[in-house]
Design a protein around this motif. Structure first.
Motif, PDB file in Angstrom:
ATOM      1  N   VAL A  69     -20.928   3.211  55.326  1.00 22.50           N
ATOM      2  CA  VAL A  69     -21.926   2.417  56.055  1.00 22.50           C
ATOM      3  C   VAL A  69     -22.873   3.337  56.816  1.00 22.50           C
ATOM      4  N   ARG A  70     -22.317   4.374  57.435  1.00 22.92           N
ATOM      5  CA  ARG A  70     -23.122   5.281  58.264  1.00 22.92           C
ATOM      6  C   ARG A  70     -24.036   6.171  57.423  1.00 22.92           C
ATOM      7  N   THR A  71     -23.509   6.767  56.346  1.00 27.65           N
ATOM      8  CA  THR A  71     -24.295   7.753  55.593  1.00 27.65           C
ATOM      9  C   THR A  71     -24.956   7.198  54.341  1.00 27.65           C
ATOM     10  N   GLN A  72     -24.375   6.171  53.734  1.00 20.93           N
ATOM     11  CA  GLN A  72     -24.846   5.571  52.487  1.00 20.93           C
ATOM     12  C   GLN A  72     -24.940   6.601  51.349  1.00 20.93           C
ATOM     13  N   LYS A  73     -24.066   7.603  51.394  1.00 15.52           N
ATOM     14  CA  LYS A  73     -24.005   8.596  50.325  1.00 15.52           C
ATOM     15  C   LYS A  73     -23.098   8.078  49.211  1.00 15.52           C
ATOM     16  N   PRO A  74     -23.308   8.550  47.975  1.00 18.22           N
ATOM     17  CA  PRO A  74     -22.553   8.014  46.832  1.00 18.22           C
ATOM     18  C   PRO A  74     -21.036   8.211  46.923  1.00 18.22           C
ATOM     19  N   LEU A  75     -20.567   9.349  47.402  1.00 18.64           N
ATOM     20  CA  LEU A  75     -19.128   9.603  47.423  1.00 18.64           C
ATOM     21  C   LEU A  75     -18.387   8.644  48.359  1.00 18.64           C
ATOM     22  N   PRO A  76     -18.808   8.489  49.603  1.00 24.29           N
ATOM     23  CA  PRO A  76     -18.110   7.520  50.456  1.00 24.29           C
ATOM     24  C   PRO A  76     -18.226   6.082  49.946  1.00 24.29           C
ATOM     25  N   VAL A  77     -19.351   5.749  49.341  1.00 22.14           N
ATOM     26  CA  VAL A  77     -19.503   4.400  48.780  1.00 22.14           C
ATOM     27  C   VAL A  77     -18.523   4.211  47.629  1.00 22.14           C
ATOM     28  N   GLY A  78     -18.396   5.202  46.760  1.00 21.24           N
ATOM     29  CA  GLY A  78     -17.445   5.121  45.651  1.00 21.24           C
ATOM     30  C   GLY A  78     -16.003   5.020  46.139  1.00 21.24           C
ATOM     31  N   LEU A  79     -15.656   5.814  47.145  1.00 22.80           N
ATOM     32  CA  LEU A  79     -14.313   5.728  47.723  1.00 22.80           C
ATOM     33  C   LEU A  79     -14.060   4.359  48.338  1.00 22.80           C
ATOM     34  N   SER A  80     -15.092   3.792  48.938  1.00 23.72           N
ATOM     35  CA  SER A  80     -14.961   2.461  49.534  1.00 23.72           C
ATOM     36  C   SER A  80     -14.702   1.404  48.472  1.00 23.72           C
ATOM     37  N   VAL A  81     -15.364   1.537  47.329  1.00 23.48           N
ATOM     38  CA  VAL A  81     -15.146   0.594  46.224  1.00 23.48           C
ATOM     39  C   VAL A  81     -13.705   0.711  45.719  1.00 23.48           C
ATOM     40  N   VAL A  82     -13.224   1.943  45.573  1.00 19.52           N
ATOM     41  CA  VAL A  82     -11.839   2.159  45.150  1.00 19.52           C
ATOM     42  C   VAL A  82     -10.881   1.541  46.165  1.00 19.52           C
ATOM     43  N   ALA A  83     -11.148   1.766  47.446  1.00 24.90           N
ATOM     44  CA  ALA A  83     -10.286   1.219  48.496  1.00 24.90           C
ATOM     45  C   ALA A  83     -10.304  -0.305  48.495  1.00 24.90           C
ATOM     46  N   LEU A  84     -11.469  -0.895  48.330  1.00 28.46           N
ATOM     47  CA  LEU A  84     -11.561  -2.359  48.307  1.00 28.46           C
ATOM     48  C   LEU A  84     -10.831  -2.938  47.104  1.00 28.46           C
ATOM     49  N   TYR A  85     -10.931  -2.276  45.955  1.00 27.56           N
ATOM     50  CA  TYR A  85     -10.179  -2.723  44.787  1.00 27.56           C
ATOM     51  C   TYR A  85      -8.675  -2.712  45.096  1.00 27.56           C
ATOM     52  N   GLY A  86      -8.205  -1.622  45.690  1.00 26.16           N
ATOM     53  CA  GLY A  86      -6.791  -1.522  46.042  1.00 26.16           C
ATOM     54  C   GLY A  86      -6.378  -2.573  47.052  1.00 26.16           C
ATOM     55  N   LEU A  87      -7.236  -2.826  48.031  1.00 25.00           N
ATOM     56  CA  LEU A  87      -6.919  -3.852  49.034  1.00 25.00           C
ATOM     57  C   LEU A  87      -6.767  -5.225  48.389  1.00 25.00           C
ATOM     58  N   VAL A  88      -7.657  -5.553  47.465  1.00 24.01           N
ATOM     59  CA  VAL A  88      -7.580  -6.855  46.790  1.00 24.01           C
ATOM     60  C   VAL A  88      -6.358  -6.906  45.882  1.00 24.01           C
ATOM     61  N   GLN A  89      -6.176  -5.873  45.049  1.00 27.49           N
ATOM     62  CA  GLN A  89      -5.079  -5.847  44.081  1.00 27.49           C
ATOM     63  C   GLN A  89      -3.717  -5.935  44.776  1.00 27.49           C
ATOM     64  N   PHE A  90      -3.482  -5.046  45.722  1.00 29.15           N
ATOM     65  CA  PHE A  90      -2.165  -4.975  46.337  1.00 29.15           C
ATOM     66  C   PHE A  90      -2.007  -5.976  47.480  1.00 29.15           C
ATOM     67  N   GLY A  91      -3.121  -6.363  48.081  1.00 28.90           N
ATOM     68  CA  GLY A  91      -3.036  -7.435  49.085  1.00 28.90           C
ATOM     69  C   GLY A  91      -2.636  -8.750  48.462  1.00 28.90           C
ATOM     70  N   ASN A  92      -3.208  -9.067  47.308  1.00 31.58           N
ATOM     71  CA  ASN A  92      -2.818 -10.289  46.590  1.00 31.58           C
ATOM     72  C   ASN A  92      -1.373 -10.224  46.115  1.00 31.58           C
ATOM     73  N   ALA A  93      -0.962  -9.062  45.634  1.00 34.74           N
ATOM     74  CA  ALA A  93       0.423  -8.902  45.172  1.00 34.74           C
ATOM     75  C   ALA A  93       1.401  -9.046  46.336  1.00 34.74           C
ATOM     76  N   TRP A  94       1.055  -8.483  47.479  1.00 37.41           N
ATOM     77  CA  TRP A  94       1.911  -8.594  48.659  1.00 37.41           C
ATOM     78  C   TRP A  94       2.001 -10.046  49.125  1.00 37.41           C
ATOM     79  N   ARG A  95       0.847 -10.708  49.138  1.00 33.45           N
ATOM     80  CA  ARG A  95       0.819 -12.106  49.566  1.00 33.45           C
ATOM     81  C   ARG A  95       1.632 -12.981  48.604  1.00 33.45           C
ATOM     82  N   ALA A  96       1.634 -12.661  47.320  1.00 34.86           N
ATOM     83  CA  ALA A  96       2.406 -13.440  46.339  1.00 34.86           C
ATOM     84  C   ALA A  96       3.915 -13.279  46.550  1.00 34.86           C
TER      85      ALA A  96
END
Length: 104
Positions: free
Chosen positions: A75-102
């Motif tokens: 959010v602060r820098t809007q550089k490609p690497l942190p944005v890409g890492l954020s996408v990876v992290a959000l994917y993991g949060l959705v994938q494993f958050g849903n699995a945990w909730r199930a």
């Protein structure tokens, strides 16, 4: 495809990214963070695969750590690497958050 496959893929991406960051820039924090988060994903994937407890939780923890470090920087820098890492992290949060909730 079970939850172990995404965990192993994210382990390779994060650990590989940390090692690449170190090789390109000599950044010790990059390799330490990447390998640590990758190890959490990998351990989570192994525990999921072997049907042992806390595999989903370890992978979710890795996603929380990755999101906590990358999203504010993206959010602060809007550089490609942190944005890409954020996408990876959000994917993991959705994938494993849903699995945990199930599991509840």
């Amino acid at each position: 495809m079970g939850n172990e496959t995404p965990a192993f893929i994210l382990a390779l991406l994060t650990a590989g990214g940390g090692i690449t960051g170190y090789l390109r820039t000599g950044s010790v924090p990059s390799v330490a963070a990447g390998v640590t988060v990758g190890a959490l994903y990998g351990l989570g994937g192994l525990r999921i695969q072997k049907r042992q407890p806390y595999g989903i939780e370890l992978a979710l923890l890795a996603s929380i750590i990755l999101a906590g470090s990358s999203i504010p920087r993206a959010v602060r820098t809007q550089k490609p690497l942190p944005v890409g890492l954020s996408v990876v992290a959000l994917y993991g949060l959705v994938q494993f958050g849903n699995a945990w909730r199930a599991q509840l």
